[in-house]
Design an enzyme around this catalytic site. Structure first.
Site, short mmCIF file in Angstrom:
data_model
loop_
_atom_site.label_atom_id
_atom_site.label_comp_id
_atom_site.label_asym_id
_atom_site.label_seq_id
_atom_site.Cartn_x
_atom_site.Cartn_y
_atom_site.Cartn_z
N TRP A 102 35.02 35.37 45.61
CA TRP A 102 34.72 36.54 45.85
C TRP A 102 33.45 37.08 46.17
O TRP A 102 33.39 38.14 46.94
CB TRP A 102 35.11 37.33 44.53
CG TRP A 102 36.62 37.44 43.97
CD1 TRP A 102 36.88 36.73 42.83
CD2 TRP A 102 37.71 37.67 44.51
NE1 TRP A 102 38.39 36.63 42.84
CE2 TRP A 102 38.86 37.27 43.96
CE3 TRP A 102 38.05 38.41 45.97
CZ2 TRP A 102 40.06 37.46 44.39
CZ3 TRP A 102 39.17 38.60 46.11
CH2 TRP A 102 40.46 38.09 45.76
N ASP A 172 29.84 42.97 40.86
CA ASP A 172 31.53 42.88 40.82
C ASP A 172 31.95 42.66 39.44
O ASP A 172 31.66 41.41 39.05
CB ASP A 172 32.20 41.96 41.88
CG ASP A 172 33.66 41.84 41.92
OD1 ASP A 172 34.27 42.59 40.93
OD2 ASP A 172 34.08 41.35 42.95
N LYS A 196 43.01 43.54 36.00
CA LYS A 196 42.61 42.22 35.03
C LYS A 196 42.55 42.82 33.73
O LYS A 196 42.95 42.31 32.75
CB LYS A 196 41.31 41.40 35.56
CG LYS A 196 41.56 40.50 36.52
CD LYS A 196 41.21 41.11 37.98
CE LYS A 196 41.66 39.95 39.16
NZ LYS A 196 40.71 39.94 40.04
C1 LIG Z 1 40.55 40.16 41.63
C2 LIG Z 1 39.19 40.22 42.28
C3 LIG Z 1 38.56 40.60 43.15
C4 LIG Z 1 39.66 41.34 44.22
O1 LIG Z 1 40.37 42.46 43.72
P1 LIG Z 1 41.28 43.25 44.61
O2 LIG Z 1 41.64 44.54 43.60
O3 LIG Z 1 42.70 42.52 44.76
O4 LIG Z 1 40.79 43.50 45.98
C5 LIG Z 1 37.31 40.76 43.37
N1 LIG Z 1 36.61 40.41 42.73
C6 LIG Z 1 36.75 39.74 41.58
C7 LIG Z 1 35.54 39.28 40.73
C8 LIG Z 1 38.10 39.59 41.04
O5 LIG Z 1 38.25 39.09 40.14
#
Ligand SMILES: *Cc1c(COP(=O)(O)O)cnc(C)c1O
Length: 360
Positions: A102, A172, A196
């Protein structure tokens, strides 16, 4: 009805109470004769949902007044573009710490818009640790420093934040939002896809310090400009109404449970149950360094591919599903987000013990 223990990395489990409440309110939300899916986002009823969700999020995360909170679509991945478009606006430079897929994606997208620099990376050992960071490593002229706070695929997390001086820290927090206390005031911007820990896929949370907004690049599309969504309080266009409603139910659930501190205690207990077992097992081994272990995503492996495959398939038969690890790590990964009950982890460990003794 039998429900499985779902260890999926995302989308993942939602609290059963929330699903039941949503089912109850499916045909008629609070007596209004229609479901949340069917109502105008401009209605008073929906306003109470979206503003209520914002208020709850502010309360639960203790978000200071000088931060905007808003809800977007496009997932965390869209933030990989929106963050540089909106924040890389003084010196057109940003620093990145690379701790997994990511952060790599965030880095490469930002590189389209300005001068990006990899400050440190743990790619040399399949991202099994968080690099040691020191203030001197960061460019004090950078517009921001980007980190991935919890690495969903590799199962690492920051336990201390890097000192970036006056350079805003952007994180993030898609896979650990609301799982543990974080001090929002230490960040310039936080973002998280919902699927999540918060809601179904479809809504993304952005929390940004007010003084960082308002200087997006000239060419920024209106939908990618934070100012657009701040001005209209997340309703410039039709928001993902149903996701926001479920988010509000999840936030209410979390508040009733005692808030983020109470959730953190439960998450630490859950993670400890699994890690303690991994540390003492002769068959199962964790894949990351101890001090950087995630509370949310726990990757582990057996000594052989055959055992990994056998474990995953036998676990699924017993109702422990989605345990297959990411292809770049192999083996297994148990994602134990907020909605995974303690009992799910206890039973998984019992099953692992049993599997180990039968396959010696
Ligand atoms: C799942 C995830 C993403 C991607 O998320 P999307 O909503 O599918 O774009 C980005 N960063 C992290 C840390 C993630 O766990």
């Amino acid at each position: 009805m039998k429900r499985v223990y779902n260890f999926s990395a995302g989308p993942s489990m939602l609290p059963e109470e929330v699903l039941k409440k949503a089912a109850d309110q499916m045909l008629s939300y609070e007596g209004c004769g229609m479901s949340v899916m069917e109502m105008s986002h401009r209605s008073k009823v929906f306003e109470s949902i979206i503003y209520g969700a914002e208020e709850l999020l502010r309360e639960l995360m203790n978000i200071p007044e000088d931060y905007h909170v808003f809800f977007l679509q496009g997932g965390a991945s869209t933030q990989f573009s929106m963050v540089p478009l909106n924040l890389m606006n003084k010196n057109n430079k940003a620093d990145f710490v690379i701790t997994g897929q990511w952060s790599k994606k965030a880095f490469s997208e930002a590189s389209r818009y300005g001068d990006t620099r990899k400050v440190a990376s743990s790619e040399d050992s399949v991202f099994s640790y968080i690099p040691k960071l020191d203030k001197s490593m960061f460019d004090m002229d950078a517009d921001y420093v980007h980190i991935t706070h919890n690495n969903t695929i590799y199962g690492t997390r920051y336990t201390t934040l890097p000192d970036t001086g006056n350079v805003p820290l952007v994180a993030d927090i898609s896979s650990d939002v609301l799982s543990q206390n974080i001090d929002v005031s230490k960040f310039g911007l936080l973002y998280a896809g919902a699927q999540k820990n918060i809601a179904p896929a479809g809504v993304t949370i952005v929390i940004v310090k007010k003084d960082l907004v308002g200087n997006a690049m000239e060419s920024t599309p209106v939908m990618l400009n934070y100012s657009t969504h701040i001005k209209d309080r997340s309703m410039y266009n039709t928001p993902p109404c149903y996701c926001i409603y479920i988010m509000k139910l999840v936030l209410e659930w979390l508040k009733n449970l005692g808030g983020v501190s109470a959730m953190q205690t439960i998450n630490e207990e859950k993670a400890a149950i699994l890690y303690d077992f991994l540390d003492n097992s002769d068959m199962f081994k964790g894949t990351v360094v101890k001090e950087d272990r995630s509370l949310m995503n726990v990757p582990f492996i057996c000594p052989t591919e055959e055992l990994n495959a056998k474990f995953i398939s036998e676990a699924a038969e017993k109702g422990f599903v989605n345990l297959k690890g990411h292809r770049t790590v192999g083996g297994m990964r148990a994602s134990i987000y907020n909605a995974m009950p303690r009992e799910g982890v206890v039973k998984l460990v019992e099953f692992m013990k049993d599997f180990e003794s039968k396959n010696k």
